[in-house]
Design an enzyme around this catalytic site. Structure first.
Site, short mmCIF file in Angstrom:
data_model
loop_
_atom_site.label_atom_id
_atom_site.label_comp_id
_atom_site.label_asym_id
_atom_site.label_seq_id
_atom_site.Cartn_x
_atom_site.Cartn_y
_atom_site.Cartn_z
N LYS A 9 33.32 -25.96 -21.03
CA LYS A 9 33.97 -27.13 -21.61
C LYS A 9 35.24 -26.71 -22.33
O LYS A 9 35.23 -25.78 -23.14
CB LYS A 9 33.02 -27.81 -22.59
CG LYS A 9 33.56 -29.06 -23.25
CD LYS A 9 32.48 -29.65 -24.14
CE LYS A 9 32.94 -30.91 -24.81
NZ LYS A 9 31.91 -31.44 -25.73
N SER A 25 44.35 -32.84 -8.09
CA SER A 25 43.68 -31.77 -8.82
C SER A 25 44.10 -31.81 -10.28
O SER A 25 44.82 -32.70 -10.71
CB SER A 25 44.05 -30.41 -8.23
OG SER A 25 45.46 -30.25 -8.32
N TYR A 58 39.29 -31.06 -9.05
CA TYR A 58 39.08 -29.62 -8.97
C TYR A 58 40.25 -28.91 -9.64
O TYR A 58 41.32 -29.48 -9.84
CB TYR A 58 38.90 -29.16 -7.52
CG TYR A 58 40.13 -29.38 -6.68
CD1 TYR A 58 41.09 -28.38 -6.53
CD2 TYR A 58 40.36 -30.59 -6.04
CE1 TYR A 58 42.23 -28.58 -5.77
CE2 TYR A 58 41.49 -30.80 -5.28
CZ TYR A 58 42.42 -29.79 -5.14
OH TYR A 58 43.55 -30.00 -4.40
#
Length: 116
Positions: A9, A25, A58
């Site tokens: 995180k 992305s 991603y």
């Protein structure tokens, strides 16, 4: 039994760019990736603290030390420069292993996106 838990995180990082005309992305400074145990092409969930948007994309490696956090392609519609986001990835693991697993969590300076 396997469950999905938070693996990594980046908590409260500032979007520096939004590039609608790039292949989708999120580009993230490589220093932040290393600190949070994230890699290029890893699937991530993004939460925008400014507008409540939640989406998946991603990772693309950004220039090390640059502080870059750039949403690309369609994701650029979900946040704008200056927004504060949270970037998370998840991992599947055995229930018992998950009880003791410690995710990698980083808290960068929101003014610079540098590690504190």
């Amino acid at each position: 039994m396997f469950i999905e838990v938070v693996k990594s995180k980046i908590h409260r990082v500032t979007v520096t760019e939004a590039n609608l005309n790039y292949i989708g992305s999120i580009t993230i400074d490589e220093d932040l990736l290393d600190a949070a145990n994230l890699i290029a092409n890893e699937k991530v969930s993004i939460v925008n603290n400014n507008n409540g948007e939640r989406f998946e994309t991603y990772i693309i490696k950004g220039e090390r030390g640059s502080g870059v956090v750039c949403l690309n392609g369609a994701a650029a519609r979900k946040a704008q420069p200056g927004d504060i986001i949270i970037v998370m990835s998840y991992a599947m693991m055995d229930f018992e292993e998950a009880k003791t697993f410690k995710p990698s969590v980083v808290f960068p300076d929101t003014a610079t996106n540098k590690l504190i």
